[in-house]
Design a protein around this motif. Structure first.
Motif, mmCIF file in Angstrom:
data_model
loop_
_atom_site.group_PDB
_atom_site.id
_atom_site.type_symbol
_atom_site.label_atom_id
_atom_site.label_comp_id
_atom_site.label_asym_id
_atom_site.label_seq_id
_atom_site.Cartn_x
_atom_site.Cartn_y
_atom_site.Cartn_z
ATOM 1 N N VAL A 199 -8.811 1.593 -7.654
ATOM 2 C CA VAL A 199 -10.095 1.030 -8.086
ATOM 3 C C VAL A 199 -10.998 0.766 -6.885
ATOM 4 O O VAL A 199 -12.213 0.874 -6.967
ATOM 5 N N LEU A 200 -10.359 0.474 -5.774
ATOM 6 C CA LEU A 200 -11.151 0.216 -4.570
ATOM 7 C C LEU A 200 -11.580 1.509 -3.878
ATOM 8 O O LEU A 200 -12.223 1.463 -2.833
ATOM 9 N N LEU A 206 -5.021 -1.067 -8.097
ATOM 10 C CA LEU A 206 -6.117 -1.739 -7.399
ATOM 11 C C LEU A 206 -6.623 -0.895 -6.236
ATOM 12 O O LEU A 206 -7.840 -0.776 -6.023
ATOM 13 N N MET A 207 -5.683 -0.303 -5.499
ATOM 14 C CA MET A 207 -6.104 0.554 -4.389
ATOM 15 C C MET A 207 -6.978 1.691 -4.896
ATOM 16 O O MET A 207 -7.956 2.084 -4.252
ATOM 17 N N GLN A 218 0.245 -2.699 -10.269
ATOM 18 C CA GLN A 218 -1.131 -3.181 -10.316
ATOM 19 C C GLN A 218 -1.790 -3.063 -8.944
ATOM 20 O O GLN A 218 -2.980 -2.788 -8.837
ATOM 21 N N GLN A 219 -0.984 -3.260 -7.921
ATOM 22 C CA GLN A 219 -1.531 -3.103 -6.573
ATOM 23 C C GLN A 219 -1.938 -1.651 -6.315
ATOM 24 O O GLN A 219 -2.950 -1.384 -5.680
#
Lengths: 522, 270
Positions: free
Chosen positions: A429-430, A426-427, A422-423
């Motif tokens: 998505v960022l 997330l990266m 998920q991290q």
């Protein structure tokens, strides 16, 4: 770059959580080093062999292997040595003051003159280089048995290597097969002028040694080992204690030759001399033959020996000078020029030398006829090596273990990144690209792997140091050895981490779905 | 209430521009039946047409979102309300390009997300969308400041400017004294405020918040919502938040009610 730095930072912060990845590489490294040393063999093994060899007062027959070194003679440059087979340009001619009947008797004068001649000879028109030529030390004592071991000789006519037994029992070399009795040593000076000058020969009665005239030193008192360095340096080293000799001379030579350990070659003392002979097809050309003198159990390159000897305080000096010239056609003129240089130099006359030293003008190294040296069979005096598994088995075990460690690492990386998927998403998505996320993750994982390999190296360093410590050497030698080994280990570890960590990292990063973040609500 | 007094850059400039003037449109597909699909027009930041999302389950096809039309204008704070399971998060995920719709289109300003290629989506995420998640989703191994800095590294600001801006943002959400704290050292409300600061880092056109107060206590809820409201009012930050928390409605400029994947009611000035 930013992401690589980020990966480094992450490696530091996630160290405790990724400890399994670190330990897997540490395990793999330990395995690699341990197996590598198993394959290498214990240096002490070779050392103890050498000691037994020397302490047993067994003599070495410095059999030679002639190697044509034509590759070192690119046209049009070639080399001329004072010891060339025609006997036209012998060192004794150039430095008559140091010789008597062809045997060098004034080593100091010779060396002094030789070294002093180098800059002058360089000035001679047509000379492109001047090189000192060294000869080989030999351990020899008359009256003792001669051990041939696994020496190899080369049959120059058939151009193939022969075992020495074979060499000696060939019809032309030995009258009766199996009867390997040396009746006499004959310095080369007595056979100069023969075309086979450059080769060792055995005519059934005598062995002709070339290249190093006083290979045989005078008989020594029991228990004393006399080290004779070539020709003009007879009697340089006297050791009354074989162990002293071993530790100070042989032992100090081991570390510089550790490359031999890795290739599982036993330490064998080796030296070389250069001889020149006329090319059969092109009479105007000379071929340099490099002759390697080897003992059966201690093998060293001449450079290794030379540097170690220097470190031990002995300063070997050239026995001759080799001069390279531009063209063979000019050789005669250059020889004359060089002769003129010598004539005007600081040469001590023969008469003066003998007068000063109150010596008889008899040959120093005449060997009484009838001295018999018995040739013994191979390996009789050598201790059997301790257990040494076949190289291929060790290699298989080594790499199997390392690959197991690498797979363990890959699995750990996969698990660590799975927990972080998920991290990773997330990266992305960022705004990070797959490549940037991969770069960050891979840097982190490779850093952890590198730390693991250093831990493995740290674990293995004490035994490695202990192992190397059984051979003589300085602390600096040990540290250099370990540092060199560490560099190799680190390089392998990084490569393994990139490959084995990169695959799971790539799979997880590329599959890290942004959808995985679309949860939590409904 | 957190005062947004010193946030710089485009957000600061927006303070001079005031709020967007568009009306809010939010109705189900059935409500729009017979109407001509219009292209995005000026002032619309986010526009969805006939959004449908079906999930295949062992029990058959489930329509999480069933024909939603939605337009969000610049400067709006839209709260999408509804009970659990009504499709709020799915709708928000489609609006943010995290989930591909089964049918329908989503326009972010002039760009239709379904037709955007990878590089365009990366640009969208870097510069035009900001996300706030219910579960915070902070980067665990990074400090609060580094979390906010992460999206800023894609900006054209210098390292110093990035750092200054990140500090201002963290300070803006009231965590100036927690810059070097890791997420595990922060409370839920503090994490969410860091998430808000991170979402604002690159001055997105739209901030999408998925249950931003879902895991927070009353005090933290008020703090986070106050920040969002302040952003909206003072900086004209466009915000779309899905929530089942009725309190959010009081902070939003308008609200939509979703049931069974459809918008059934709208409230507010739109």
């Amino acid at each position: 770059m930013k992401f690589a730095l980020m990966g480094l930072k992450m490696a530091r912060r996630s160290f405790t959580r990724s400890v399994l990845a670190v330990l897997s590489i540490a395990f793999a490294t330990v395995t690699l080093i341990a197996a590598g040393h198993l394959a290498m063999g214990h240096p002490g093994e070779a050392a103890s062999t050498a000691r037994a060899f020397i302490g047993g007062d067994v003599l070495v027959f410095p059999q030679a292997m002639a190697v044509e070194d034509a590759a070192l003679h690119p046209e049009p440059s070639w080399r001329l040595s004072w010891g060339d087979p025609d006997g036209q340009h012998l060192l004794s001619e150039l430095l008559p003051s140091a010789f008597h009947r062809g045997v060098m008797v004034d080593e100091a004068a010779c060396v002094k003159d030789l070294e002093g001649m180098i800059p002058e000879i360089k000035q001679v028109d047509g000379v492109t280089g001047v090189y000192p030529v060294y000869s080989m030390p030999a351990l020899i004592k008359l009256g003792d048995e001669l051990t041939l071991g696994s020496l190899r000789a080369r049959d120059p006519e058939r151009d193939q290597k022969l075992g020495l037994d074979e060499y000696l029992t060939e019809g032309k070399y030995l009258s009766a097969p199996g009867q390997a009795v040396v009746e006499n040593w004959v310095p080369e000076t007595e056979i100069e002028g023969r075309r086979e000058f450059g080769y060792d020969r055995f005519d059934g009665q005598r062995i002709f040694l070339s290249g190093a005239q006083p290979v045989v030193s005078s008989p020594q008192p029991a228990g004393q080992i006399r080290v004779s360095v070539p020709s003009h340096r007879a009697g340089v080293w006297d050791y009354t204690d074989p162990e002293e000799f071993f530790y100070e001379v042989v032992g100090s030579l081991q570390l510089p030759t550790r490359k031999h350990y890795w290739s599982r070659q036993r330490l064998t003392m080796t030296g070389l001399t250069h001889q020149y002979r006329e090319d059969r097809d092109y009479p105007s050309r000379f071929i340099r033959e490099t002759r390697y003198w080897t003992t059966p159990q201690v093998q060293l390159g001449w450079e290794d020996f030379f540097s170690a000897a220097e470190a031990a305080g002995w300063e070997p000096e050239p026995s001759a000078l080799a001069v390279s010239v531009e063209s063979p056609a000019l050789t005669g003129r250059q020889v004359e020029d060089i002769r003129r240089l010598v004539a005007g130099g600081t040469v001590v006359s023969v008469a003066d030398w003998f007068e000063n030293h109150q010596m008889s003008p008899e040959p120093m190294l005449a060997i009484p006829p009838g001295d018999i040296l018995q040739v013994r069979s191979e390996g009789e005096d050598f201790p059997t090596p301790s257990f040494a598994p076949p190289q291929v088995v060790v290699s298989m075990i080594t790499w199997s273990a390392y690959i197991m460690g690498a797979m363990l690492y890959a699995g750990t990386v996969y698990i660590v990144l799975m927990r972080r998927r998920q991290q990773l998403a997330l990266m992305k998505v960022l705004g990070a690209t797959n490549g940037q996320v991969l770069c960050s993750v891979l840097t982190e994982m490779v850093t952890l792997g590198a730390v693991g390999s250093l831990i493995g190296l740290g674990v293995m360093s004490p035994p490695v140091l202990w192992q190397l410590g059984t051979a003589a050497g300085t602390a600096g030698d040990f540290l250099r050895t370990v540092a060199g080994m560490g560099g190799q280990v680190l390089l392998v570890a990084v490569a393994v981490c990139v490959i084995f960590g990169g695959v799971p990292a790539y799979l997880l990063v590329s599959r890290a779905a942004e959808e995985s973040l679309a949860g939590g609500g409904d | 209430m957190v005062v947004l007094s010193h946030i710089g850059g485009r957000l600061g400039r927006r303070m001079l521009l005031g709020r967007g003037d568009g009306a809010c449109i939010g109705m189900s597909q059935s409500e729009n039946k017979g109407r001509t699909r219009s292209r995005p027009y000026r002032g619309r930041v986010l526009h969805a047409e006939g959004l449908i999302k079906h999930y295949h389950t062992p029990r058959g096809v489930v329509a999480a979102v069933d024909g939603v039309n939605l337009t969000v204008r610049k400067g709006e704070f839209v709260a999408v309300m509804g009970p659990s399971g009504c499709g709020k998060t799915t709708l928000l995920s489609m609006l943010g390009g995290l989930v591909r719709p089964t049918a329908g289109r989503v326009y972010l300003e002039e760009l239709q997300l379904a037709e955007a290629d990878d590089s365009e989506m990366i640009e969208v995420r870097r510069h035009r969308l900001g996300f706030v998640f219910q579960s915070y989703y902070l980067l665990e191994h990074m400090t609060a400041l580094e979390n906010v800095l992460f999206p800023l590294q894609f900006s054209r600001l210098s390292a110093k400017e990035q750092s200054e801006r990140a500090e201002r943002l963290v300070d803006m959400v009231g965590l100036g004294d927690r810059l070097e704290h890791f997420p595990r050292q922060l409370s839920g409300g503090e994490k969410q405020r860091v998430a808000v600061a991170r979402a604002l880092a690159n001055e997105p056109a739209v901030l999408l918040a998925d249950e931003p107060t879902g895991n927070l206590d009353a005090e933290s809820t008020e703090a986070v919502l106050s920040i969002l409201q302040d952003l909206n009012r003072r900086l004209s930050q466009t915000i779309v938040s899905v929530t089942h928390d009725p309190a959010v409605r009081d902070y939003a400029t308008r609200s939509l009610h979703l049931e069974a994947g459809r918008i059934v009611r709208r409230e507010g000035d739109g």
